[in-house]
Design a protein around this motif. Structure first.
Motif, PDB file in Angstrom:
ATOM      1  N   PRO A  91       8.010  11.253  -2.487  1.00  0.00           N
ATOM      2  CA  PRO A  91       7.031  10.724  -3.434  1.00  0.00           C
ATOM      3  C   PRO A  91       5.785  11.604  -3.540  1.00  0.00           C
ATOM      4  N   ALA A  92       5.361  11.812  -4.766  1.00  0.00           N
ATOM      5  CA  ALA A  92       4.142  12.588  -4.987  1.00  0.00           C
ATOM      6  C   ALA A  92       3.493  12.112  -6.271  1.00  0.00           C
ATOM      7  N   VAL A  93       2.176  12.209  -6.335  1.00  0.00           N
ATOM      8  CA  VAL A  93       1.493  11.946  -7.600  1.00  0.00           C
ATOM      9  C   VAL A  93       0.840  13.236  -8.065  1.00  0.00           C
ATOM     10  N   SER A  94       0.873  13.447  -9.385  1.00  0.00           N
ATOM     11  CA  SER A  94       0.210  14.606  -9.972  1.00  0.00           C
ATOM     12  C   SER A  94      -1.045  14.121 -10.667  1.00  0.00           C
TER      13      SER A  94
ATOM     14  N   VAL B 265      -2.847  -1.658  -2.573  1.00  0.00           N
ATOM     15  CA  VAL B 265      -3.536  -0.401  -2.875  1.00  0.00           C
ATOM     16  C   VAL B 265      -2.498   0.542  -3.470  1.00  0.00           C
ATOM     17  N   THR B 266      -2.755   1.001  -4.683  1.00  0.00           N
ATOM     18  CA  THR B 266      -1.735   1.818  -5.338  1.00  0.00           C
ATOM     19  C   THR B 266      -1.844   3.293  -4.971  1.00  0.00           C
ATOM     20  N   SER B 267      -0.695   3.946  -4.894  1.00  0.00           N
ATOM     21  CA  SER B 267      -0.681   5.383  -4.610  1.00  0.00           C
ATOM     22  C   SER B 267      -1.383   6.158  -5.722  1.00  0.00           C
ATOM     23  N   ALA B 268      -1.444   5.589  -6.919  1.00  0.00           N
ATOM     24  CA  ALA B 268      -2.059   6.295  -8.048  1.00  0.00           C
ATOM     25  C   ALA B 268      -3.537   6.577  -7.782  1.00  0.00           C
TER      26      ALA B 268
ATOM     27  N   PHE C 101       0.126  11.018 -12.883  1.00  0.00           N
ATOM     28  CA  PHE C 101       1.556  10.805 -13.160  1.00  0.00           C
ATOM     29  C   PHE C 101       2.271  10.385 -11.889  1.00  0.00           C
ATOM     30  N   LEU C 102       2.992   9.258 -11.968  1.00  0.00           N
ATOM     31  CA  LEU C 102       3.848   8.824 -10.872  1.00  0.00           C
ATOM     32  C   LEU C 102       5.290   9.163 -11.226  1.00  0.00           C
ATOM     33  N   MET C 103       6.120   9.232 -10.229  1.00  0.00           N
ATOM     34  CA  MET C 103       7.553   9.499 -10.426  1.00  0.00           C
ATOM     35  C   MET C 103       7.771  10.736 -11.278  1.00  0.00           C
ATOM     36  N   GLY C 104       6.952  11.761 -11.081  1.00  0.00           N
ATOM     37  CA  GLY C 104       7.006  12.890 -12.007  1.00  0.00           C
ATOM     38  C   GLY C 104       7.339  14.227 -11.379  1.00  0.00           C
TER      39      GLY C 104
ATOM     40  N   GLY D 258       0.827  -1.202   0.000  1.00  0.00           N
ATOM     41  CA  GLY D 258       0.000   0.000   0.000  1.00  0.00           C
ATOM     42  C   GLY D 258       0.859   1.248   0.000  1.00  0.00           C
ATOM     43  N   PRO D 259       0.211   2.412  -0.042  1.00  0.00           N
ATOM     44  CA  PRO D 259       0.918   3.665  -0.287  1.00  0.00           C
ATOM     45  C   PRO D 259       1.574   4.288   0.940  1.00  0.00           C
ATOM     46  N   GLY D 260       1.296   3.808   2.143  1.00  0.00           N
ATOM     47  CA  GLY D 260       1.921   4.430   3.314  1.00  0.00           C
ATOM     48  C   GLY D 260       1.100   4.224   4.564  1.00  0.00           C
TER      49      GLY D 260
ATOM     50  N   LYS E  36       6.608  -4.638  -1.445  1.00  0.00           N
ATOM     51  CA  LYS E  36       6.844  -3.467  -2.283  1.00  0.00           C
ATOM     52  C   LYS E  36       5.795  -2.401  -2.019  1.00  0.00           C
ATOM     53  N   GLY E  37       6.171  -1.151  -2.282  1.00  0.00           N
ATOM     54  CA  GLY E  37       5.235  -0.046  -2.052  1.00  0.00           C
ATOM     55  C   GLY E  37       4.073  -0.092  -3.035  1.00  0.00           C
ATOM     56  N   GLY E  38       2.920   0.351  -2.596  1.00  0.00           N
ATOM     57  CA  GLY E  38       1.756   0.426  -3.478  1.00  0.00           C
ATOM     58  C   GLY E  38       1.379  -0.942  -4.005  1.00  0.00           C
ATOM     59  N   ASP E  39       1.198  -1.042  -5.307  1.00  0.00           N
ATOM     60  CA  ASP E  39       0.912  -2.323  -5.960  1.00  0.00           C
ATOM     61  C   ASP E  39       2.177  -2.793  -6.672  1.00  0.00           C
ATOM     62  N   PRO E  40       2.557  -4.065  -6.479  1.00  0.00           N
ATOM     63  CA  PRO E  40       3.841  -4.529  -7.041  1.00  0.00           C
ATOM     64  C   PRO E  40       3.933  -4.456  -8.564  1.00  0.00           C
ATOM     65  N   PHE E  41       2.783  -4.590  -9.232  1.00  0.00           N
ATOM     66  CA  PHE E  41       2.826  -4.631 -10.698  1.00  0.00           C
ATOM     67  C   PHE E  41       2.639  -3.261 -11.344  1.00  0.00           C
ATOM     68  N   LEU E  42       2.425  -2.228 -10.523  1.00  0.00           N
ATOM     69  CA  LEU E  42       2.269  -0.900 -11.122  1.00  0.00           C
ATOM     70  C   LEU E  42       3.572  -0.125 -10.917  1.00  0.00           C
ATOM     71  N   PHE E  43       4.360  -0.026 -11.952  1.00  0.00           N
ATOM     72  CA  PHE E  43       5.664   0.629 -11.899  1.00  0.00           C
ATOM     73  C   PHE E  43       6.486   0.130 -10.705  1.00  0.00           C
ATOM     74  N   GLY E  44       6.345  -1.147 -10.410  1.00  0.00           N
ATOM     75  CA  GLY E  44       7.041  -1.684  -9.240  1.00  0.00           C
ATOM     76  C   GLY E  44       8.066  -2.738  -9.617  1.00  0.00           C
TER      77      GLY E  44
ATOM     78  N   ILE F  63      -1.364  18.134  -6.977  1.00  0.00           N
ATOM     79  CA  ILE F  63      -0.261  17.228  -6.657  1.00  0.00           C
ATOM     80  C   ILE F  63      -0.424  16.816  -5.189  1.00  0.00           C
ATOM     81  N   VAL F  64      -0.276  15.532  -4.922  1.00  0.00           N
ATOM     82  CA  VAL F  64      -0.400  15.038  -3.549  1.00  0.00           C
ATOM     83  C   VAL F  64       0.942  14.419  -3.164  1.00  0.00           C
ATOM     84  N   GLU F  65       1.564  15.028  -2.168  1.00  0.00           N
ATOM     85  CA  GLU F  65       2.883  14.579  -1.692  1.00  0.00           C
ATOM     86  C   GLU F  65       2.677  13.711  -0.457  1.00  0.00           C
ATOM     87  N   ARG F  66       3.438  12.622  -0.370  1.00  0.00           N
ATOM     88  CA  ARG F  66       3.358  11.706   0.778  1.00  0.00           C
ATOM     89  C   ARG F  66       1.908  11.321   1.087  1.00  0.00           C
ATOM     90  N   GLY F  67       1.206  10.948   0.025  1.00  0.00           N
ATOM     91  CA  GLY F  67      -0.210  10.620   0.140  1.00  0.00           C
ATOM     92  C   GLY F  67      -0.487   9.520   1.142  1.00  0.00           C
ATOM     93  N   THR F  68      -1.566   9.652   1.874  1.00  0.00           N
ATOM     94  CA  THR F  68      -2.078   8.732   2.903  1.00  0.00           C
ATOM     95  C   THR F  68      -1.250   8.749   4.184  1.00  0.00           C
TER      96      THR F  68
HETATM   97  N1  SAH Z   1       4.029   0.527  -7.081  1.00  0.00           N
HETATM   98  C1  SAH Z   1       3.830   1.846  -6.543  1.00  0.00           C
HETATM   99  C2  SAH Z   1       4.469   2.909  -7.402  1.00  0.00           C
HETATM  100  C3  SAH Z   1       5.968   2.800  -7.463  1.00  0.00           C
HETATM  101  S1  SAH Z   1       6.705   4.078  -8.391  1.00  0.00           S
HETATM  102  C4  SAH Z   1       2.330   2.101  -6.347  1.00  0.00           C
HETATM  103  O1  SAH Z   1       1.513   1.321  -6.823  1.00  0.00           O
HETATM  104  O2  SAH Z   1       1.974   3.064  -5.659  1.00  0.00           O
HETATM  105  C5  SAH Z   1       7.066   5.267  -7.145  1.00  0.00           C
HETATM  106  C6  SAH Z   1       6.143   6.441  -7.277  1.00  0.00           C
HETATM  107  O3  SAH Z   1       4.900   6.170  -6.673  1.00  0.00           O
HETATM  108  C7  SAH Z   1       6.608   7.713  -6.598  1.00  0.00           C
HETATM  109  O4  SAH Z   1       7.536   8.415  -7.387  1.00  0.00           O
HETATM  110  C8  SAH Z   1       5.328   8.462  -6.462  1.00  0.00           C
HETATM  111  O5  SAH Z   1       4.938   9.058  -7.672  1.00  0.00           O
HETATM  112  C9  SAH Z   1       4.343   7.356  -6.173  1.00  0.00           C
HETATM  113  N2  SAH Z   1       4.109   7.195  -4.735  1.00  0.00           N
HETATM  114  C10 SAH Z   1       4.427   6.143  -3.959  1.00  0.00           C
HETATM  115  N3  SAH Z   1       3.991   6.353  -2.703  1.00  0.00           N
HETATM  116  C11 SAH Z   1       3.384   7.547  -2.689  1.00  0.00           C
HETATM  117  C12 SAH Z   1       2.710   8.312  -1.694  1.00  0.00           C
HETATM  118  N4  SAH Z   1       2.586   7.881  -0.432  1.00  0.00           N
HETATM  119  N5  SAH Z   1       2.190   9.511  -2.048  1.00  0.00           N
HETATM  120  C13 SAH Z   1       2.301   9.962  -3.296  1.00  0.00           C
HETATM  121  N6  SAH Z   1       2.934   9.287  -4.284  1.00  0.00           N
HETATM  122  C14 SAH Z   1       3.449   8.092  -3.979  1.00  0.00           C
END
Ligand code: SAH
Length: 494
Positions: A227-230, A117-120, A169-172, A11-13, A87-95, A196-201
């Motif tokens: 980490p932030a998503v736009s 649960v993906t950060s996206a 957008f991730l990693m952006g 998950g995202p955090g 792995k952070g978020g979902d393993p198969f989404l940019f993981g 833009i959401v920084e350090r979401g959740t």
């Molecule tokens: N597999 C992960 C994404 C990995 S790529 C997922 O599903 O969430 C890493 C990127 O995820 C970061 O650059 C950022 O864009 C995003 N990210 C991960 N954790 C985040 C968080 N808590 N808040 C905002 N963006 C996050």
């Protein structure tokens, strides 16, 4: 047993967003291989016996290269281990989850994937932004904003603009200006809402709202970092109306929970769900006295007693460990009446199918003793800690009640987190410390050592706990009743 690798999305955090299946995999792991940015609360679920391998990037260190991670997973699985790759978020989404499976598949190693649960989606959600909404958009597109070193972004902006969907957008963060300029050049209206959401959740999440034209500047001015998503699209205009996270009552509050690890969970989770930034720093540990011949002898002649009294869930735990060691169970207690100092101890009894016959109106040792003195005519067996409060036995003495005070565990005052705890207090950023017993105060003071406590407030479960805190120079507030509900209530009204 054959080894297996389970890719688990953490998950995202927010630790509450780990899935049940993910938690079960962690609890059964022999080896856990994890990235950085995984919540300490999720890492705390790893069993003590399991090997932990941190492959994340650390200060001044590079991350373990991908090939090496793949190799570690393969080797451990071939050794017959249950391996969890967390792995952070979902393993198969940019993981890079897919890459990690290739080598395993080539060697016929068993594997599973537990989606996370993906950060996206979760970071926008905690920012009050639903990624789709029937009035605004009918598609969602998740795009990486990461460019290979020295190369331009490989994004088809025209295609994205044509979708009229929500763009995430991730990693952006680094390439935010290029992303927004690309969209504008491809014909997106400059006043399209964006956020833009920084350090979401996470408790210190920040959300900024802007337009696709002004977002890069807003992010830069506010020092937004990874980490932030736009998020780009009309759904961003809902953020103010749907914001629920930033308005939680304990948002921005930093609170230390000092309960022993096995009991910290509920209080910490409740405070977290109210928006607090919670630091779990267990300051005491209970160590059962094993063997405990006095307890064994007393339990063998339980018919001598009218009441069996417990002053903590730990005492109940010690008795049960002993019964289990002897292949016995609750029937060994026969018809003896049970007294518990409070609802937490009663709850521990209920786990074993029993309930307290007596709980004092005020949950402390003095009231337990005074209450027993009123209702009891026979003898009392007390199973509790070494150095338990004299208030209990003094009250029994006053009531001329005979008793046996047996010590079945000791309390160790220490914290493996002493250094970080002290740094947090000295930073002045800590608001509150919760104390659920006088011994957690002792443990806290002993771990931190000499320190100026005047800037923190100790939220205490009762008067005895508060007296101990004051003794160490900690300003206090006291819960109206000695239970967790009242403690949370006191924090809400600080
Ligand atoms: N597999 C992960 C994404 C990995 S790529 C997922 O599903 O969430 C890493 C990127 O995820 C970061 O650059 C950022 O864009 C995003 N990210 C991960 N954790 C985040 C968080 N808590 N808040 C905002 N963006 C996050």
């Amino acid at each position: 047993m054959a080894g297996k690798v389970t890719l688990v999305g953490s998950g995202p955090g927010d630790p509450g967003l780990l899935t049940i299946k993910g938690r079960e995999a962690l609890e059964a792991a022999d080896v856990v291989v994890f990235d950085r940015l995984i919540s300490p609360c999720v890492l705390a679920l790893i069993p003590e016996r399991a090997e932990r391998i941190n492959v994340g990037k650390q200060a001044n260190h590079h991350p373990v290269p991908q090939e090496q991670i793949n190799q570690i997973l393969l080797e451990k699985a071939l050794e017959g281990k249950q391996v969890v790759r967390l792995k952070g978020g979902d393993p198969f989404l940019f993981g890079r989850g897919g890459e990690e499976l290739e080598l395993l598949a080539a060697h016929d190693v068993a594997f599973e994937e537990v989606p996370g649960v993906t950060s996206a989606i979760a970071a926008p959600a905690y920012g009050g932004i639903p990624v789709t909404h029937r009035d605004f958009t009918s598609s969602l597109h998740i795009i990486t904003g990461h460019a290979r070193a020295g190369k331009p972004l490989e994004i088809d902006f025209e295609a994205l603009v044509r979708t009229r969907g929500t763009l995430v957008f991730l990693m952006g963060v680094q390439s935010l200006a290029d992303i927004c300029n690309g969209l504008l050049a491809a014909g997106m209206a400059p006043d399209t809402p964006a956020a833009i959401v920084e350090r979401g959740t996470l408790p210190d999440q920040r959300r900024l709202n802007a337009t696709v034209e002004t977002l890069p500047r807003a992010a830069e001015e506010n020092g937004v970092v990874s980490p932030a998503v736009s998020i780009i699209g009309p759904v961003c205009s809902l953020a103010e109306r749907f914001d629920w996270f930033d308005v939680l009552p304990l948002k921005g509050r930093r609170i230390v929970v000092t309960r022993p690890r096995e009991r910290a969970g509920t209080l910490a989770a409740r405070l977290r769900n109210l928006g607090a930034d919670v630091f779990e720093y267990p300051c005491i540990r209970t160590v059962p006295l094993v063997p405990c011949p006095e307890m064994e002898a007393a339990v063998a002649r339980l018919t001598d007693y009218e009441y069996l009294a417990f002053t903590s869930p730990a005492g109940v735990g010690c008795l049960w460990d002993m019964l289990e060691r002897h292949g016995s169970d609750a029937r060994a207690l026969g018809g003896v009446k049970l007294a518990a100092i409070g609802t937490g101890t009663d709850r521990e009894l209920r786990k074993h199918g029993l309930r307290a016959d007596y709980i004092p109106a005020v949950y402390d040792a003095a009231h337990l003793g005074a209450g027993l003195a009123e209702i009891c005519t026979g003898r009392v067996l007390i199973l509790r800690a070494e150095l338990g409060s004299p208030a209990l036995t003094e009250a029994l003495d006053r009531g001329k009640i005979s008793y046996d005070d047996i010590h079945c565990y000791t309390t160790v005052y220490e914290s493996e987190y002493a250094a970080s705890l002290k740094a947090l207090i000295q930073s002045g950023k800590l608001d509150l410390v919760t104390f659920t017993s006088a011994s957690t105060v002792k443990g806290f003071a002993a771990s931190v050592g000499a320190c100026d406590f005047s800037r923190i407030t100790g939220v205490c479960i009762g008067e005895q706990t508060a007296a101990e805190a004051k003794h160490h120079g900690i300003p206090v507030i006291v819960a109206k009743r000695a239970d967790i509900d009242a403690l949370v209530d006191a924090i809400l009204h600080v």
